[in-house]
Design an enzyme around this catalytic site. Structure first.
Site, PDB file in Angstrom:
ATOM      1  N   ILE A 341       0.831  -1.205   0.000  1.00 13.34           N
ATOM      2  CA  ILE A 341       0.000   0.000   0.000  1.00 13.34           C
ATOM      3  C   ILE A 341       0.867   1.257   0.000  1.00 13.34           C
ATOM      4  CG2 ILE A 341      -1.595   1.352   1.441  1.00 13.34           C
ATOM      5  CD1 ILE A 341      -2.912  -1.365   2.185  1.00 13.34           C
ATOM      6  N   HIS A 342       1.975   1.220   0.719  1.00 11.46           N
ATOM      7  CA  HIS A 342       2.879   2.367   0.784  1.00 11.46           C
ATOM      8  C   HIS A 342       3.773   2.500  -0.449  1.00 11.46           C
ATOM      9  CE1 HIS A 342       1.828   2.516   5.077  1.00 11.46           C
ATOM     10  NE2 HIS A 342       2.423   3.696   5.131  1.00 11.46           N
ATOM     11  N   GLU A 367       9.456 -21.400  18.433  1.00 11.37           N
ATOM     12  CA  GLU A 367       8.351 -21.911  19.264  1.00 11.37           C
ATOM     13  C   GLU A 367       7.456 -22.867  18.473  1.00 11.37           C
ATOM     14  OE1 GLU A 367       8.143 -21.743  22.376  1.00 11.37           O
ATOM     15  OE2 GLU A 367       9.716 -20.252  22.700  1.00 11.37           O
ATOM     16  N   SER A 370       5.345 -23.470  11.578  1.00 14.40           N
ATOM     17  CA  SER A 370       3.950 -23.548  11.134  1.00 14.40           C
ATOM     18  C   SER A 370       3.564 -24.984  10.803  1.00 14.40           C
ATOM     19  CB  SER A 370       3.735 -22.650   9.904  1.00 14.40           C
ATOM     20  OG  SER A 370       3.863 -21.287  10.258  1.00 14.40           O
TER      21      SER A 370
END
Length: 387
Positions: A341-342, A367, A370
């Site tokens: 977007i920027h 941790e 996925s």
């Protein structure tokens, strides 16, 4: 489940956010550009965090912490997660609650100094050849009278260069199971400076500048039986009992950064003009914003539900894995879309977006990757059918 915040929760959120914006944000540029967190700055911010009541807030009141319930703790973690990771993790430390598993002598030596800001802890599990397969660890400890002799290597050990001691997990035997032999694991406290224990500089990391990792080497490192955390051969039990909510902590800090990135994207879309109108009016941008907001809310609801269920004693491994998986992947999605977007400005370091984008990458790995989270979720589903 009540989706509104209590007066106390709202106050904690407000206090933590104000601390992050006023005390941590101003130092982000320095840490990002140098990759280093100065000790004098750590001490300065640590003192302010202690004074504000934000230090070691994850631990129970009876040991000197804030005694937050899980859901309130996660709201607090979300606010801290907005800032550079090294700044909030080191200067507003949350000692590992595995320290609560220690006996009275161990609490005096390790837990209470961490709560007072006099010491830092670190956990050492991961090895170069083991990765997610902790039972495959090769580092070992053998009994020698009243002592254990530790040998092996751990790596990717977060902030071990700063820590005064490590809690290291070592193989101490083997047991037969229906699925074949598995190693017995024991957890040990090892003080920095112990003969045979060396902390070496780790790897340069694209994520979380200033937050270091290290390689730990144990070469005939002798520790006394009094330094066993929990029971011999029961290291996994200690980890499972005390480290379960760390996935929710990761999820919450990711939510904070995702919310910060989305706020930048919305503000820019409302101000930037192209072809005679605000770019937020174009469907190509407005639809992105809608999807970002929806995904963020979904991740937050999963995380809050898991936190609430944790306090009710009904949380499952799948609940925590879903929260961690969704929040980390949503952060990556929102960071990427915010940069899109920027345009080119999104990649410049005048804004925090390129940092949030870089930092997001590690969250889907540590941790539990996925893939590991998906394995946990699907395994729980299949077990209900006896599979």
């Amino acid at each position: 489940m009540d989706f509104g915040l209590t007066e106390e929760q709202a106050m904690i959120v407000e206090t933590t956010r104000a601390f992050v914006e006023n005390e941590l944000y101003p130092h982000e540029a320095e840490v990002e550009r140098t990759g280093h967190l100065r000790m004098d700055l750590i001490k300065e911010l640590q003192a302010k965090a202690i004074e504000a009541g934000l230090y070691a807030a994850n631990l129970p009141e009876e040991v000197g912490g804030a005694g937050l319930d899980t859901l309130t703790w996660l709201l607090y973690e979300k606010e801290l997660g907005r800032a550079n990771y090294a700044l909030h993790w080191t200067c507003v430390a949350r000692p590992s609650n595995i320290l609560l598993a220690g006996n009275d002598e161990q609490r005096e030596k390790y837990l209470y100094p961490c709560i007072r800001g006099e010491k830092w802890d670190c956990l050492a599990m991961t090895e170069p050849g083991a990765g997610s397969d902790l039972r495959g660890m090769k580092a070992s400890a053998r009994e020698d009278g009243d002592d254990f002799i530790l040998n092996g290597t751990k790596h990717f050990i977060s902030h071990a260069d700063l820590a005064d001691f490590t809690i290291v997990f070592m193989a101490t035997g083997e047991e037969q199971t229906p699925r074949g032999p598995k190693k017995k694991i024991t957890a040990f406290f090892v003080d920095k400076g112990t003969k045979g224990f060396t902390v070496r500089e780790g790897y340069r990391n694209v994520s979380h500048r200033g937050y270091t990792n290290a390689v730990l080497e144990f070469d005939d490192c002798r520790v006394n039986r009094r330094q066993v955390l929990g029971e011999v051969h029961k290291g996994f039990d200690v980890a499972n009992d005390w480290l379960g909510a760390t996935r929710l902590q990761v999820a919450s800090t990711c939510l904070g950064r995702a919310e910060r990135a989305l706020a930048h994207a919305v503000s820019y879309a409302a101000e930037r003009e192209q072809f005679g109108q605000k770019i937020g009016k174009f469907q190509g941008i407005s639809f992105k914003l809608a999807d970002m907001a929806m995904e963020l809310k979904a991740a937050e609801l999963l995380t809050r539900e898991a936190g609430w269920k944790y306090d009710q004693g009904t949380v499952t491994e799948a609940d925590m894995s879903m929260a961690k998986l969704k929040a980390t992947e949503v952060l990556a999605f929102i960071a990427d879309e915010a940069i899109q977007i920027h345009g080119g400005m999104g990649l410049m370091d005048e804004l925090p977006l390129e940092r949030i984008w870089r930092d997001a990458r590690v969250e889907r790995i540590w941790e539990g990757t996925s893939e590991i989270q998906r394995h946990i979720i699907s395994r729980e589903m299949l077990r209900a059918h006896g599979a």
